[in-house]
Design a protein around this motif. Structure first.
Motif, PDB file in Angstrom:
ATOM      1  N   PHE A   1      -5.614   1.681   3.002  1.00 53.94           N
ATOM      2  CA  PHE A   1      -4.579   1.598   4.026  1.00 53.94           C
ATOM      3  C   PHE A   1      -5.189   1.297   5.392  1.00 53.94           C
ATOM      4  CE2 PHE A   1      -1.826   3.576   7.267  1.00 53.94           C
ATOM      5  CZ  PHE A   1      -0.666   2.853   7.051  1.00 53.94           C
TER       6      PHE A   1
ATOM      7  N   TYR B   1       1.210   4.321  -2.682  1.00 50.71           N
ATOM      8  CA  TYR B   1       1.100   5.728  -2.286  1.00 50.71           C
ATOM      9  C   TYR B   1       2.144   6.581  -3.008  1.00 50.71           C
ATOM     10  CZ  TYR B   1       0.989   9.896   0.658  1.00 50.71           C
ATOM     11  OH  TYR B   1       0.890  11.193   1.108  1.00 50.71           O
TER      12      TYR B   1
ATOM     13  N   TRP C   1      -6.988   5.735  -1.380  1.00 54.68           N
ATOM     14  CA  TRP C   1      -5.753   5.170  -0.815  1.00 54.68           C
ATOM     15  C   TRP C   1      -5.856   5.063   0.708  1.00 54.68           C
ATOM     16  CZ3 TRP C   1      -2.144   6.403   2.811  1.00 54.68           C
ATOM     17  CH2 TRP C   1      -1.039   5.548   2.875  1.00 54.68           C
TER      18      TRP C   1
ATOM     19  N   THR D   1       0.832  -1.211   0.000  1.00 57.00           N
ATOM     20  CA  THR D   1       0.000   0.000   0.000  1.00 57.00           C
ATOM     21  C   THR D   1       0.863   1.256   0.000  1.00 57.00           C
ATOM     22  OG1 THR D   1      -1.622  -1.243   1.309  1.00 57.00           O
ATOM     23  CG2 THR D   1      -1.955   1.117   1.120  1.00 57.00           C
TER      24      THR D   1
END
Length: 219
Positions: free
Chosen positions: A107, A87, A103, A83
């Motif tokens: 997360f 990003y 995102w 993740t």
């Protein structure tokens, strides 16, 4: 069974080469994207090592539903550097509001999933994925992943690096879905469960290798 062993040894070889290569690149550049990719591959190698230990003891299963707690823990840990890699790769910091939202959503869900896996392990709960709550959580995470992919696809003026990255994420998600459908609905002996998962990571790694090569060019 042959596909299971083929996929795990193929992935082991790929990860070994790519970890060595990316270690040198990260040491030279200290680039965050390369660093998170490296952490992701190291976590993936930990998952493979856990499987190889199980194979040496004759305690391995191809089915997702028969994974051990350590399998689930490492797979969930794997999602965290993955993740973070997305990003930096998708430039979420400077992206659209929807990209940032998608995102942060994935997360938080992956972090929550990690906590859940730790708790159910301590509590001695087996096969939590088969429970109603476990199944719903995994479905929500999958839906959130699709939402992130969609928002990454609509990024304007994507770089070649981002195109390779998105292609890898799409391949992994599609292959994982295919493996799950094979195991749970079509009952095909060709590809299912962990074999599909390993092949999904292997294919994704090829795209990520191209992305890393492009990243090195861009630095």
């Amino acid at each position: 069974e042959n596909i299971y062993f083929l996929s795990i040894y193929l992935l082991t070889g790929m990860l070994t080469v790519m970890i060595i290569f990316n270690s040198f690149i990260w040491y030279s550049t200290r680039d965050k994207v390369i660093g998170y990719h490296l952490l992701y591959m190291i976590a993936a190698m930990g998952m493979i090592a856990n499987k190889l230990i199980a194979i040496s003891r004759g305690q391995y299963y191809e089915s997702f539903s028969r994974d051990s707690w350590s399998d689930n823990l490492i797979s969930t840990l794997l999602a965290i550097p993955y993740t973070l890699f997305c990003y930096e790769g998708f430039n979420v910091r400077n992206g659209t509001r929807l990209l940032r939202y998608s995102w942060y959503q994935i997360f938080i869900l992956n972090s929550f999933h990690l906590v859940v896996v730790i708790i159910v392990g301590i509590a001695g709960v087996k096969d939590y994925q088969k429970t109603h709550a476990g199944g719903i959580l995994l479905m929500i995470i999958f839906a959130a992943t699709l939402f992130l992919i969609f928002n990454a696809l609509v990024i304007k003026n994507k770089s070649r690096f981002q195109k390779f990255l998105i292609s890898g994420v799409i391949f992994f998600t599609a292959m994982l879905l295919f493996a799950a459908l094979q195991e749970n609905y079509y009952k095909s002996p060709i590809i299912n469960g962990r074999s599909g998962f390993f092949l999904a990571i292997a294919g994704e790694m090829l795209f990520f290798a191209l992305a890393s090569a492009q990243r090195i060019k861009d630095i």
